[in-house]
Design an enzyme around this catalytic site. Structure first.
Site, PDB file in Angstrom:
ATOM      1  N   GLY A  96       0.832  -1.198   0.000  1.00 38.98           N
ATOM      2  CA  GLY A  96       0.000   0.000   0.000  1.00 38.98           C
ATOM      3  C   GLY A  96       0.863   1.242   0.000  1.00 38.98           C
ATOM      4  N   ALA A 106       1.921   5.287   1.345  1.00 38.49           N
ATOM      5  CA  ALA A 106       2.300   5.870   2.624  1.00 38.49           C
ATOM      6  C   ALA A 106       1.059   6.170   3.465  1.00 38.49           C
ATOM      7  CB  ALA A 106       3.106   7.147   2.393  1.00 38.49           C
ATOM      8  N   ARG A 107       1.118   5.775   4.736  1.00 38.86           N
ATOM      9  CA  ARG A 107       0.037   6.037   5.697  1.00 38.86           C
ATOM     10  C   ARG A 107      -1.303   5.431   5.255  1.00 38.86           C
ATOM     11  NH1 ARG A 107       2.237   7.428  10.553  1.00 38.86           N
ATOM     12  NH2 ARG A 107       3.694   9.157  10.357  1.00 38.86           N
ATOM     13  N   SER A 108      -1.248   4.382   4.483  1.00 40.99           N
ATOM     14  CA  SER A 108      -2.488   3.742   4.022  1.00 40.99           C
ATOM     15  C   SER A 108      -3.099   2.837   5.081  1.00 40.99           C
ATOM     16  CB  SER A 108      -2.211   2.920   2.761  1.00 40.99           C
ATOM     17  OG  SER A 108      -1.268   1.892   3.033  1.00 40.99           O
ATOM     18  N   HIS A 161       4.494   2.494  16.679  1.00 37.85           N
ATOM     19  CA  HIS A 161       4.426   1.079  16.304  1.00 37.85           C
ATOM     20  C   HIS A 161       4.599   0.186  17.525  1.00 37.85           C
ATOM     21  CE1 HIS A 161       4.659   0.739  11.734  1.00 37.85           C
ATOM     22  NE2 HIS A 161       4.492   2.023  11.962  1.00 37.85           N
TER      23      HIS A 161
END
Length: 403
Positions: free
Chosen positions: A231, A233-235, A273
């Protein structure tokens, strides 16, 4: 042992009353779920919900033979109406064992949140575990001596996937255990998306009114052994990858990015994270993936991410410099990539890897960045070819490309 699910929804049901969210708006027909209540062999009712007698009738059952009603969690709001003929509902102290006249034995299992879990053993020996909404078993060390896994576990798989992970770690959920998701709320859209997320945890959901024979053979959902999540970025691709392993214990989180001294933005990403990961997960910061993949008996691996692994690989062969690239860097990088792909092909571990989807935007201005874009596209294609499951994440939504 026959288990009838009179309801499978959250305490407020699905759709929630007066909730305007998209999931509740789409919860119609078979997606409507009453608050979770379980009828065991017609003699034991786990959780009393509004309309229980009507729900039993719709399922072709009756509550006339119920001899014990047990509550798994605090019930808010006005007092619930008790259908005529049913005994008073109550909860059992943690660790206490009840033996019903029917021969069923019920043990109260302590939780890490308000509520009580119930282990039910039939006269024939089939074993069921029912957990309350938002709860996971506490003190499972004492359960490690359990001789065999449960036949069926009904739990809040969406809200507390770590509960299933704890049970797996203790041996209470095994390869043949049927895991049913109950207390389903509006956190996840119903239908295909719910089924996909539950299958990743080795679980499934059933409609209200479903009757099951506990202990009867049914194939459990097969968890894909190798998955690639891609995906932009930032998806939401990293979050999707983490969800896929949230119901499994001892996951090794392989961080390929390492540390970046003095980079506050990178430090914030790493912190976010780490806070999302379950406490039982272990982190390894390395780009040396082949030895990890070669360990046949290891726990699941979550590799985040291949794009940073490629950056490190290109650094090692000097691929950013045109002369070094022409002088052997290209050949060295292809050999390193082939070694990784071969390790993925032969690994026996469960692997979920994250990568970035690039190349759909403007053409990079420099030859070195164009080289990186091209090599990442080749790596993604080769890695994906070895995976049973491939997901593309767009705006937080996972689109299944394979599996």
């Amino acid at each position: 042992m026959e288990l009838t699910l009179l309801g499978t929804g959250a305490p407020e049901g699905l759709p929630r009353p007066d909730c305007p969210c998209a999931v509740c708006a789409a919860a119609r027909g078979g997606a409507v779920r009453a608050a979770t209540a379980l009828l065991v062999d017609g003699v034991l009712l786990l959780d009393l919900t509004p309309g229980a007698a009507l729900a039993a009738a719709r399922a072709g059952r009756t509550l006339a033979g119920v001899r014990q009603v047990l509550l798994s969690h605090p019930h808010e709001g006005p007092a619930m109406e008790l259908p005529p003929g049913l005994p008073a509902a109550g909860r059992v102290a943690d660790g206490r064992v009840l033996t019903l006249l029917s021969g069923h034995r019920v043990r109260a299992v302590p939780m890490d949140a308000p509520g009580t879990g119930y282990e039910v053993v039939s006269p024939e020996g089939e074993r069921l575990l029912y957990l309350p909404p938002g709860g996971a078993p506490a003190g499972l060390d004492a359960e490690r001596a359990r001789p065999e896994p449960y036949d069926l576990v009904a739990a809040d798989v969406v809200g507390r996937p770590d509960a299933v992970a704890r049970l797996r770690a203790a041996g209470a959920v095994g390869p043949s255990t049927e895991v049913l998701a109950v207390h389903l709320d509006h956190d996840v859209p119903q239908g295909a998306e719910l089924a996909r997320r539950l299958a990743a945890a080795g679980a499934r959901a059933v409609p209200d009114g479903t009757a099951l024979a506990v202990g009867a053979y049914r194939p459990v959902p097969q968890v894909p052994r190798r998955t690639l999540v891609t995906g932009g970025a930032r998806s939401g691709k990293s979050l999707e990858a983490e969800r896929r392993l949230a119901a499994f214990p001892g996951v090794v989180y392989v961080a390929t990015g390492g540390g970046r001294r003095g980079d506050a933005e990178w430090a914030e990403r790493v912190r976010a994270h780490r806070e999302r990961r379950p406490a039982s997960w272990r982190t390894e910061e390395t780009c040396d993936l082949v030895p990890l993949l070669a360990r046949d008996d290891g726990p699941p691996l979550l590799i985040d991410c291949l794009s940073l692994w490629l950056t490190d690989a290109m650094d090692r062969v000097g691929a950013w410099d045109d002369a070094a690239w022409e002088g052997g860097g290209e050949k060295a990088l292809r050999a390193r990539t082939a070694e990784l792909v071969d390790a993925v092909r032969t690994t026996r571990r469960t692997v979920v890897a994250v990568t970035n989807e690039v190349g759909s935007s403007v053409v990079p201005a420099t030859a070195s960045v164009r080289r990186y874009r091209d090599e990442l596209g080749r790596l993604n294609a080769a890695f994906a070819a070895e995976c049973e499951h491939l997901l593309l994440v767009v705006a937080g939504q996972a689109l299944v490309l394979r599996g």
